[in-house]
Motif scaffolding. Structure first.
Motif, PDB file in Angstrom:
ATOM      1  N   ARG A 267      33.239  40.821  33.975  1.00 22.75           N
ATOM      2  CA  ARG A 267      34.679  40.987  34.243  1.00 22.75           C
ATOM      3  C   ARG A 267      35.385  39.629  34.295  1.00 22.75           C
ATOM      4  O   ARG A 267      36.510  39.496  33.810  1.00 22.75           O
ATOM      5  CB  ARG A 267      34.878  41.742  35.557  1.00 22.75           C
ATOM      6  CG  ARG A 267      34.529  43.219  35.484  1.00 22.75           C
ATOM      7  CD  ARG A 267      35.045  43.966  36.702  1.00 22.75           C
ATOM      8  NE  ARG A 267      34.400  43.531  37.930  1.00 22.75           N
ATOM      9  CZ  ARG A 267      33.296  44.058  38.422  1.00 22.75           C
ATOM     10  NH1 ARG A 267      32.673  45.034  37.774  1.00 22.75           N
ATOM     11  NH2 ARG A 267      32.782  43.610  39.569  1.00 22.75           N
ATOM     12  N   ARG A 268      34.724  38.632  34.873  1.00 19.30           N
ATOM     13  CA  ARG A 268      35.345  37.301  34.920  1.00 19.30           C
ATOM     14  C   ARG A 268      35.483  36.715  33.520  1.00 19.30           C
ATOM     15  O   ARG A 268      36.479  36.044  33.214  1.00 19.30           O
ATOM     16  CB  ARG A 268      34.548  36.375  35.829  1.00 19.30           C
ATOM     17  CG  ARG A 268      34.645  36.715  37.300  1.00 19.30           C
ATOM     18  CD  ARG A 268      34.103  35.601  38.176  1.00 19.30           C
ATOM     19  NE  ARG A 268      32.691  35.366  37.957  1.00 19.30           N
ATOM     20  CZ  ARG A 268      31.720  35.970  38.615  1.00 19.30           C
ATOM     21  NH1 ARG A 268      32.003  36.880  39.531  1.00 19.30           N
ATOM     22  NH2 ARG A 268      30.448  35.674  38.383  1.00 19.30           N
ATOM     23  N   ARG A 269      34.484  36.962  32.662  1.00 15.87           N
ATOM     24  CA  ARG A 269      34.583  36.463  31.289  1.00 15.87           C
ATOM     25  C   ARG A 269      35.740  37.154  30.552  1.00 15.87           C
ATOM     26  O   ARG A 269      36.477  36.504  29.798  1.00 15.87           O
ATOM     27  CB  ARG A 269      33.267  36.671  30.553  1.00 15.87           C
ATOM     28  CG  ARG A 269      32.161  35.729  30.991  1.00 15.87           C
ATOM     29  CD  ARG A 269      31.000  35.747  29.999  1.00 15.87           C
ATOM     30  NE  ARG A 269      30.338  37.026  29.951  1.00 15.87           N
ATOM     31  CZ  ARG A 269      29.301  37.356  30.711  1.00 15.87           C
ATOM     32  NH1 ARG A 269      28.819  36.491  31.599  1.00 15.87           N
ATOM     33  NH2 ARG A 269      28.725  38.540  30.590  1.00 15.87           N
ATOM     34  N   ALA A 270      35.891  38.464  30.740  1.00 17.49           N
ATOM     35  CA  ALA A 270      36.998  39.183  30.104  1.00 17.49           C
ATOM     36  C   ALA A 270      38.335  38.649  30.602  1.00 17.49           C
ATOM     37  O   ALA A 270      39.291  38.501  29.830  1.00 17.49           O
ATOM     38  CB  ALA A 270      36.874  40.680  30.380  1.00 17.49           C
ATOM     39  N   ALA A 271      38.415  38.354  31.902  1.00 17.37           N
ATOM     40  CA  ALA A 271      39.651  37.792  32.451  1.00 17.37           C
ATOM     41  C   ALA A 271      39.932  36.419  31.857  1.00 17.37           C
ATOM     42  O   ALA A 271      41.087  36.073  31.568  1.00 17.37           O
ATOM     43  CB  ALA A 271      39.552  37.704  33.976  1.00 17.37           C
ATOM     44  N   ALA A 320      36.038  29.315  42.374  1.00 19.77           N
ATOM     45  CA  ALA A 320      37.366  29.811  42.753  1.00 19.77           C
ATOM     46  C   ALA A 320      37.605  31.211  42.197  1.00 19.77           C
ATOM     47  O   ALA A 320      38.201  32.063  42.864  1.00 19.77           O
ATOM     48  CB  ALA A 320      38.453  28.851  42.273  1.00 19.77           C
ATOM     49  N   ALA A 321      37.131  31.465  40.971  1.00 16.48           N
ATOM     50  CA  ALA A 321      37.280  32.805  40.384  1.00 16.48           C
ATOM     51  C   ALA A 321      36.453  33.822  41.149  1.00 16.48           C
ATOM     52  O   ALA A 321      36.894  34.960  41.368  1.00 16.48           O
ATOM     53  CB  ALA A 321      36.873  32.783  38.911  1.00 16.48           C
ATOM     54  N   HIS A 322      35.238  33.451  41.572  1.00 17.11           N
ATOM     55  CA  HIS A 322      34.409  34.342  42.389  1.00 17.11           C
ATOM     56  C   HIS A 322      35.153  34.699  43.671  1.00 17.11           C
ATOM     57  O   HIS A 322      35.205  35.864  44.076  1.00 17.11           O
ATOM     58  CB  HIS A 322      33.098  33.659  42.758  1.00 17.11           C
ATOM     59  CG  HIS A 322      32.177  33.445  41.602  1.00 17.11           C
ATOM     60  ND1 HIS A 322      30.815  33.307  41.752  1.00 17.11           N
ATOM     61  CD2 HIS A 322      32.401  33.341  40.276  1.00 17.11           C
ATOM     62  CE1 HIS A 322      30.246  33.116  40.572  1.00 17.11           C
ATOM     63  NE2 HIS A 322      31.201  33.124  39.663  1.00 17.11           N
ATOM     64  N   ALA A 323      35.704  33.678  44.343  1.00 15.08           N
ATOM     65  CA  ALA A 323      36.394  33.902  45.614  1.00 15.08           C
ATOM     66  C   ALA A 323      37.616  34.797  45.418  1.00 15.08           C
ATOM     67  O   ALA A 323      37.876  35.705  46.217  1.00 15.08           O
ATOM     68  CB  ALA A 323      36.812  32.565  46.227  1.00 15.08           C
ATOM     69  N   TYR A 335      42.727  44.634  38.384  1.00 20.00           N
ATOM     70  CA  TYR A 335      43.007  43.202  38.383  1.00 20.00           C
ATOM     71  C   TYR A 335      42.048  42.507  37.434  1.00 20.00           C
ATOM     72  O   TYR A 335      40.999  43.051  37.070  1.00 20.00           O
ATOM     73  CB  TYR A 335      42.883  42.603  39.787  1.00 20.00           C
ATOM     74  CG  TYR A 335      41.459  42.493  40.282  1.00 20.00           C
ATOM     75  CD1 TYR A 335      40.689  41.360  40.029  1.00 20.00           C
ATOM     76  CD2 TYR A 335      40.876  43.537  40.997  1.00 20.00           C
ATOM     77  CE1 TYR A 335      39.379  41.269  40.465  1.00 20.00           C
ATOM     78  CE2 TYR A 335      39.571  43.454  41.443  1.00 20.00           C
ATOM     79  CZ  TYR A 335      38.826  42.319  41.177  1.00 20.00           C
ATOM     80  OH  TYR A 335      37.536  42.233  41.606  1.00 20.00           O
ATOM     81  N   ALA A 336      42.419  41.313  37.039  1.00 19.48           N
ATOM     82  CA  ALA A 336      41.552  40.458  36.232  1.00 19.48           C
ATOM     83  C   ALA A 336      41.605  39.070  36.834  1.00 19.48           C
ATOM     84  O   ALA A 336      42.686  38.483  36.938  1.00 19.48           O
ATOM     85  CB  ALA A 336      42.013  40.431  34.781  1.00 19.48           C
ATOM     86  N   ALA A 337      40.458  38.546  37.247  1.00 18.05           N
ATOM     87  CA  ALA A 337      40.386  37.218  37.852  1.00 18.05           C
ATOM     88  C   ALA A 337      39.337  36.404  37.112  1.00 18.05           C
ATOM     89  O   ALA A 337      38.188  36.828  36.998  1.00 18.05           O
ATOM     90  CB  ALA A 337      40.034  37.306  39.338  1.00 18.05           C
ATOM     91  N   GLY A 338      39.730  35.250  36.602  1.00 19.50           N
ATOM     92  CA  GLY A 338      38.795  34.429  35.839  1.00 19.50           C
ATOM     93  C   GLY A 338      39.301  33.014  35.693  1.00 19.50           C
ATOM     94  O   GLY A 338      40.290  32.616  36.313  1.00 19.50           O
ATOM     95  N   THR A 339      38.621  32.264  34.839  1.00 18.85           N
ATOM     96  CA  THR A 339      38.945  30.859  34.599  1.00 18.85           C
ATOM     97  C   THR A 339      39.158  30.651  33.109  1.00 18.85           C
ATOM     98  O   THR A 339      38.362  31.118  32.296  1.00 18.85           O
ATOM     99  CB  THR A 339      37.809  29.950  35.094  1.00 18.85           C
ATOM    100  OG1 THR A 339      37.604  30.192  36.489  1.00 18.85           O
ATOM    101  CG2 THR A 339      38.152  28.478  34.897  1.00 18.85           C
ATOM    102  N   ASP A 340      40.243  29.982  32.740  1.00 20.73           N
ATOM    103  CA  ASP A 340      40.527  29.772  31.321  1.00 20.73           C
ATOM    104  C   ASP A 340      39.765  28.558  30.797  1.00 20.73           C
ATOM    105  O   ASP A 340      39.021  27.893  31.528  1.00 20.73           O
ATOM    106  CB  ASP A 340      42.033  29.646  31.077  1.00 20.73           C
ATOM    107  CG  ASP A 340      42.643  28.404  31.728  1.00 20.73           C
ATOM    108  OD1 ASP A 340      41.894  27.495  32.140  1.00 20.73           O
ATOM    109  OD2 ASP A 340      43.883  28.336  31.825  1.00 20.73           O
TER     110      ASP A 340
END
Length: 518
Positions: A267-271, A320-323, A335-340
C-alpha cells in the motif's frame, strides 16, 4: 533465504527460466510486485521482483531490455515472471535477463502472487516447525487447526479467538508496536471445547528474553522494520502459567504479521506511485484506483517527517510513512500514505479535515514514544481538495508549508491565519536574510548604544503606532518616543506613518533568527 530456495517450494511449482548456479545463491531480502516498465525507484537491493508482464508488448522490441536494466540498477536478487498474461515467458525477457545477469524464474498461471509473497516472507521469518520449543506447549491438534486457519487466510481476530478458546487462555489482544489495536480483545470463540496444553518445554530465562517477552507484550513475527509496524501479543491478565503457551501462539501467529506487513508495504508503494504521478504528469486515474481513492470524493492532504534531533540520529527512509499510515488506519476511511521519489512523505485521506486532524493529534503521542533519542515526528494537515491534479497539488503544497513552519508537532492549514503563522513556513535562511536586510542598521546601533531601537520599534508596533501608549510602556517621555521613531526611520529608510512600511518592519521583526534549540 537464497533465490534457489524458490525452486524447492513444491506446492508453487516455480520453474527456472534462466540463471547460473552462482546467481541462484543470491540472498533474498524481500518481495516487490510491479507492472511498471521502469520500477527501479520502488525497488530495494536484494528483493525478488514479481511481475505479471502486463507491461510487455510484442511490438516493443526494446521493452524487455529496458525493464531488465531497471532491475539491474536497483540491485534486485531475481525476477519472477507470471505466465498468466501471455502463456509463457517471452524470449526477449529471458535474453535481457541473461544480458544483465538477473535470475529469471517462471510462476505458473495458476499460482497467485499472494501465495508466493506469503511463502517468501514466511521463509525469511523462519519456517514454522512442529517440534520447535516455542510451539511445543501447544497440542498438535490445535496447532494444525490454527495453521489451517492461517492458510485459509482467516483474519487475525478469528485465529486469535479460536486459539484463546481451544487453549483455555485468558482474553488476548494483538496490537502494533505503534499502539494501534489489530485485535482489541479476543474472547474465546463460542462452542469450541478447550484442549489441555502440553507441559511447558524447558526454555530458561534466556530463551524467554529472546522471544521478546516484556511488559509491552510478546513479539509476533519480525521486529526489524520501523518502530511502528511490528505486532505484539498480550494476555489479559497475564499469568506465568500461560506464558509457554503464549510463546507458542506468538510463533503460530507470525505468518499473519508477515502477511500484514507485506500488504502494508504494498500500500505504501502504491501511495508513492500516486504521489509521483501527482508531481510528474498528473495522470491520476490509475494511481487513485490502485489506492482505492478513485470514488472517494474530496481528499485531505497530509505531510509528515521525522526530525533526527540535535544529536543527529539517522532516520531510515520510510519511517515517516509507516507512522502516518499507523495514525490514519483507525479512521476506517480510504487513504494513501507513502513517500515519493524525492523522499517526501505525504498522505491523501478521504475524511473530513477535522476528523483527520483530531485523529493525528490523538495518535501522535504513542507514535512519538516509539522513537528513540531526540527524533521527533511532525505532521502538517492541509485542506480538503477535489481529486484533480491542480487541486491536490495545491493542497499538498499547503500541507508541506504548514509542516515546514509548524510551531508544534501537529499543525493544520487552518492555523495559517496570521502574518506570524505565514512566515513560519518560509525557510529560516530566507527569513534571517530578510530580517538582516531591513533591520541590520538598527542592530548595529543597538550594539553601540544603551538605547534599543529594535525594542522601541517592537513596542511601537505592538501598540498600533500609539505614541502615548508606547511612552507609557517604555516609561519614557512621549517626545523621546518621537525622537527614537525618527531615528528608526532614518536608519531603515521607512516611514512608520505608512501601513506598508509598518507591515514590512513587523515582518522583519518576526523573522528574527530563533535561538539554538527552539
Amino acid at each position: 533465504m537464497i533465490v534457489g530456495d524458490l525452486l524447492h517450494l513444491d506446492d508453487l511449482s516455480i520453474r527456472l527460466a534462466w540463471s547460473t548456479p552462482e546467481l541462484l545463491d543470491r540472498p533474498v531480502t524481500g518481495v516487490s510486485s510491479t507492472d511498471l516498465q521502469d520500477p527501479a525507484r520502488y525497488l530495494q537491493p536484494g528483493e525478488l521482483v514479481l511481475t505479471g508482464l502486463v507491461w510487455w508488448q510484442p511490438a516493443d522490441t526494446s521493452g524487455a531490455l529496458r525493464f531488465a536494466t531497471a532491475l539491474r540498477s536497483a540491485g534486485v536478487a531475481a525476477l519472477l515472471a507470471g505466465e498468466g498474461t501471455h502463456g509463457s515467458i517471452p524470449d526477449s525477457l529471458a535474453e535481457a535477463c541473461r544480458t544483465h545477469g538477473i535470475p529469471l524464474l517462471a510462476v505458473p498461471a495458476g499460482v497467485s502472487f499472494r501465495a508466493v509473497t506469503d511463502r517468501v516472507y514466511l521463509r525469511l521469518w523462519g519456517d514454522l516447525r512442529a517440534g520447535a520449543q516455542d510451539t511445543a506447549a501447544i497440542p498438535e491438534t490445535v496447532r494444525r487447526e490454527l495453521l489451517d486457519l492461517v492458510r485459509a487466510e482467516a483474519g487475525p481476530g478469528e485465529v486469535l479467538a479460536h486459539a484463546v478458546g481451544r487453549l483455555g487462555l485468558p482474553d488476548c489482544s494483538l496490537s502494533t508496536t505503534g499502539g494501534r489495536a489489530v485485535v482489541p480483545v479476543a474472547p474465546s470463540a463460542p462452542h469450541v471445547p478447550p484442549v489441555p496444553s502440553a507441559p511447558p518445554a524447558g526454555r530458561g530465562d534466556a530463551g524467554r528474553r529472546d522471544a521478546g517477552r516484556g511488559d509491552a507484550g510478546l513479539a509476533v513475527g519480525p521486529q526489524d522494520g520501523s518502530p511502528f509496524d511490528g505486532w505484539l501479543l498480550r494476555a489479559h491478565p497475564s499469568t506465568a502459567a500461560a506464558e509457554p503457551v503464549l510463546h507458542g501462539l506468538a510463533e503460530l501467529l507470525a505468518p499473519l504479521a508477515v502477511r500484514a506487513r507485506a500488504a502494508a508495504a504494498a500500500r505504501r508503494r502504491a501511495a508513492g506511485r500516486l504521489l509521483d504521478a501527482l508531481a510528474d504528469d498528473g495522470r491520476l486515474a490509475d494511481p487513485l484506483a490502485a489506492c482505492g481513492l478513485d470514488d472517494a470524493g474530496p481528499l485531505v492532504a497530509v505531510s509528515a517527517r521525522i526530525d533526527p534531533g540535535r544529536s543527529g540520529e539517522e532516520v531510515p527512509p520510510g519511517w515517516a510513512a509507516h507512522a502516518l499510515a499507523e495514525a490514519l488506519h483507525p479512521l476506517e476511511a480510504p487513504y494513501a500514505a507513502g513517500t515519493d521519489h524525492a523522499g517526501l512523505t505525504a498522505a491523501l485521506v478521504a475524511a473530513p479535515v477535522e476528523r483527520v486532524a483530531d485523529r493525528l493529534h490523538r495518535a501522535r503521542p504513542a507514535l512519538q514514544a516509539r522513537l528513540s533519542g531526540r527524533r521527533t515526528l511532525r505532521i502538517g494537515v492541509g485542506p480538503a481538495a477535489r481529486p484533480t491534479p491542480d487541486s491536490l497539488r495545491a493542497a499538498l503544497v499547503q500541507a508541506r508549508y504548514v509542516l515546514a513552519g509548524a510551531p508544534g508537532p501537529v499543525a493544520t492549514a487552518a492555523e495559517l491565519d496570521s502574518l506570524d503563522g505565514l512566515l513560519r513556513g518560509i525557510p529560516p535562511e530566507v527569513t534571517a536574510a530578510f530580517h538582516a536586510r531591513l533591520l541590520a542598521p538598527l542592530a548595529a546601533h543597538d550594539d553601540e548604544n544603551s538605547v534599543s531601537l529594535l525594542g522601541t520599534l517592537a513596542v511601537f508596533l505592538d501598540h498600533d503606532g500609539s505614541w502615548a501608549r508606547t511612552a507609557e510602556s517604555l516609561h519614557i517621555h512621549v517626545n523621546t518616543v518621537h525622537y527614537r521613531i525618527r531615528r528608526i526611520e532614518e536608519l531603515t529608510g521607512r516611514n512608520l506613518a505608512r501601513l506598508r512600511d509598518r507591515i514590512d518592519l513587523r515582518a522583519a521583526l518576526l523573522c528574527a533568527p530563533q535561538p539554538v534549540g527552539h
